[in-house]
Design a protein around this motif. Sequence first.
Motif, PDB file in Angstrom:
ATOM      1  N   LEU A  24       0.695  -1.678   0.064  1.00  0.00           N
ATOM      2  CA  LEU A  24       0.212   0.155   0.460  1.00  0.00           C
ATOM      3  C   LEU A  24       0.849   1.262   0.204  1.00  0.00           C
ATOM      4  CD1 LEU A  24      -2.794  -1.117   2.700  1.00  0.00           C
ATOM      5  CD2 LEU A  24      -3.318  -0.946   0.039  1.00  0.00           C
ATOM      6  N   GLY A  25       1.934   1.448   0.628  1.00  0.00           N
ATOM      7  CA  GLY A  25       3.223   2.467   0.674  1.00  0.00           C
ATOM      8  C   GLY A  25       3.723   2.518  -0.696  1.00  0.00           C
ATOM      9  N   SER A  26       4.272   1.556  -1.368  1.00  0.00           N
ATOM     10  CA  SER A  26       3.896   2.310  -2.648  1.00  0.00           C
ATOM     11  C   SER A  26       3.348   2.167  -3.657  1.00  0.00           C
ATOM     12  CB  SER A  26       4.929   0.384  -2.855  1.00  0.00           C
ATOM     13  OG  SER A  26       5.378   1.272  -4.544  1.00  0.00           O
ATOM     14  N   VAL A  27       2.195   1.950  -3.431  1.00  0.00           N
ATOM     15  CA  VAL A  27       1.050   2.518  -4.449  1.00  0.00           C
ATOM     16  C   VAL A  27       0.963   4.181  -4.109  1.00  0.00           C
ATOM     17  CG1 VAL A  27      -1.389   1.754  -4.902  1.00  0.00           C
ATOM     18  CG2 VAL A  27       0.146   0.642  -5.023  1.00  0.00           C
ATOM     19  N   VAL A  48       0.273   4.053 -18.536  1.00  0.00           N
ATOM     20  CA  VAL A  48       1.187   5.380 -17.907  1.00  0.00           C
ATOM     21  C   VAL A  48       1.483   4.351 -16.548  1.00  0.00           C
ATOM     22  CG1 VAL A  48       3.005   6.163 -18.030  1.00  0.00           C
ATOM     23  CG2 VAL A  48       1.753   5.846 -20.197  1.00  0.00           C
ATOM     24  N   ARG A  49       0.273   5.348 -15.643  1.00  0.00           N
ATOM     25  CA  ARG A  49       0.343   5.264 -14.314  1.00  0.00           C
ATOM     26  C   ARG A  49       0.408   3.862 -13.897  1.00  0.00           C
ATOM     27  NH1 ARG A  49      -2.079   8.883 -10.823  1.00  0.00           N
ATOM     28  NH2 ARG A  49      -2.315   9.889 -12.718  1.00  0.00           N
ATOM     29  N   LEU A  50      -0.535   2.970 -14.685  1.00  0.00           N
ATOM     30  CA  LEU A  50      -0.529   1.189 -13.978  1.00  0.00           C
ATOM     31  C   LEU A  50       0.922   1.093 -14.292  1.00  0.00           C
ATOM     32  CD1 LEU A  50      -1.535  -1.280 -13.253  1.00  0.00           C
ATOM     33  CD2 LEU A  50      -2.579  -2.033 -15.397  1.00  0.00           C
ATOM     34  N   THR A  51       2.039   0.786 -15.840  1.00  0.00           N
ATOM     35  CA  THR A  51       3.119   0.455 -15.689  1.00  0.00           C
ATOM     36  C   THR A  51       3.644   1.588 -14.531  1.00  0.00           C
ATOM     37  OG1 THR A  51       2.559   0.699 -17.766  1.00  0.00           O
ATOM     38  CG2 THR A  51       4.890   0.159 -17.265  1.00  0.00           C
ATOM     39  N   THR A  52       3.760   2.616 -14.363  1.00  0.00           N
ATOM     40  CA  THR A  52       4.737   3.255 -13.172  1.00  0.00           C
ATOM     41  C   THR A  52       4.358   2.270 -11.419  1.00  0.00           C
ATOM     42  OG1 THR A  52       4.353   5.027 -14.222  1.00  0.00           O
ATOM     43  CG2 THR A  52       5.245   5.374 -12.355  1.00  0.00           C
ATOM     44  N   ALA A 172       3.872  -8.993  -5.705  1.00  0.00           N
ATOM     45  CA  ALA A 172       3.691 -10.451  -6.391  1.00  0.00           C
ATOM     46  C   ALA A 172       4.261  -9.884  -7.825  1.00  0.00           C
ATOM     47  CB  ALA A 172       3.064 -10.395  -7.510  1.00  0.00           C
ATOM     48  N   ALA A 173       4.471  -8.368  -8.270  1.00  0.00           N
ATOM     49  CA  ALA A 173       5.477  -7.534  -9.340  1.00  0.00           C
ATOM     50  C   ALA A 173       6.836  -7.390  -8.600  1.00  0.00           C
ATOM     51  CB  ALA A 173       4.435  -6.801  -9.498  1.00  0.00           C
TER      52      ALA A 173
END
Length: 536
Positions: A24-27, A48-52, A172-173
């Motif tokens: 959550l912190g990363s997101v 682009v937002r999703l990939t980033t 997971a990513a």
Amino acid sequence: MSKNPRWPATITYFVVALLIGVGLGSVVQTQFNLAALQAMGVEIPIEVRLTTTLQDLANFAPLYAVLFSVGFVVSQTAAVLLSRWLGGRFQAMLCTGGAVVGLWATLWLVNTLAPPPTLIAATRGIAGLAAMLATAGIAGWLFARLRQRAANAKRPRGFSGMAVVLGVGCLAAAPAVVTQPAQAQEAQAERAYQVDALAEGLEHPWSLAFLPDGRMLITERPGRLRLLSAEGDTLEASLGGVPEVFASGQAGLFDVLLSPQFEDDRQLYLSYACGSIDANHTCLAKGTLADNGLEDVSEIFRAQPAKQGAAHFGGRLAWLPDDTLILTLGDGFDYREQAQQLESHIGSIMRLNPDGSVPDDNPFVDRDDARPEIYSYGHRNVQGLVFDADNQRLIAHEHGPRGGDEINIIEAGNNYGWPIATGGVDYTGALVTPFEEYPGTEPPRLEWTPSIAPSGMARYTGDLFPAWQGDLLVGALVNKEVRRVRLSSDGTAEDVEGLFGELEERIRDVRVGPDGAVYLLTDSADGRVLRVTPAE
């Protein structure tokens, strides 16, 4: 009163909560960084937002997990023990509040001890910091709920197993972090030069200027201006009249530059940090060199607005053929978005008249929403600057973060991209921006990734090293060498080779002397002046 779950189960719940807190912190930090770009008018499509976001989960989350876990271990252990002492009450509240306090304390400690003022960019503002702390609170609350559910249940109901799946899924990513071994440098062939030490015992020397009679002026970051003979002997350890300098971290006394008419007017220019840790600026002063110091010293420029911290001041000086003066600035590290705001000097290059006034033909002089001194903008921290008289062009380099060091040809009014476009990433591994290039910004002529931490820069025009004629010599603090770069007349650049790596010293400045020798300043508390000549 319900029983507490056993320690193996508690550890499982702890790991689940920690993974979800990290994810959550990363997101959250990704979304705040992207929001800062959007506030500057940058378009960020959903893909682009999703990939980033996924890239940050892969590259930022592992380091954040280390930081997050420190406070989480301490806070959750304390919360569980305190709740037990209170008869099992208030566990959710204690775990939630403890996680928030634990992350806040960790961030405060890291920001206090680490060189960057604010390690995680999203926490520079109150909203971003609050959002990151909220994710810690969620993790603490989840940990308490998992423990309570296990304690109240007669048998497992599958919730903890699902939580494990969710927790692991947050990361997971993220592929396994593999440290790439540094490629061993090829053994350097025997160099056709020799290096002699002219002077030693200098405290973080920053810049060097040659006087017409062969003597040298050396700036030292704590605020001293040293006068050396042509042979390197100290004539004056600290000339008087130097302006008061704010010296802390990267702040201090920076460049020294002689007037184009020095033999007639004896004037010189000093760039330096002024102010305090809470409100400081890059400043520019001029004065007259007398026998034992400076006279008639006056401040002629002060970058606005004031900023906090002790990082990224720029500070390089150069003359243009029309006798206007170029002064480079930095973005202050925590103020990177201001590099795109023309109402701020931060993250820009200035062009001034010798008295500090604004040239009438500066690119933004007629705009009410811009600082008239600005010559170019979108810079991170410009600490290398030369004017190429043969090709009539101004050349600068700037530090990237982790990668994205750039060499640029500076033209009036151009936007050089920071922080909208860069090949570098934050020191945490998080993306500064998803764009390496962006419409309306100038791409670099050469980029170094990983970073070499470029410092001083000279263009070789002497006679002692014909093979280097016209090449740029770029100091590299991290690499502990000088990179030789060939910048052709059409603007294409080639990193030719590394020089002087055998010294194993941080090179702060590079100058070409009137004798054609190359002079190096080493950046340490016991810095040296080195002279490079052809091998005998």
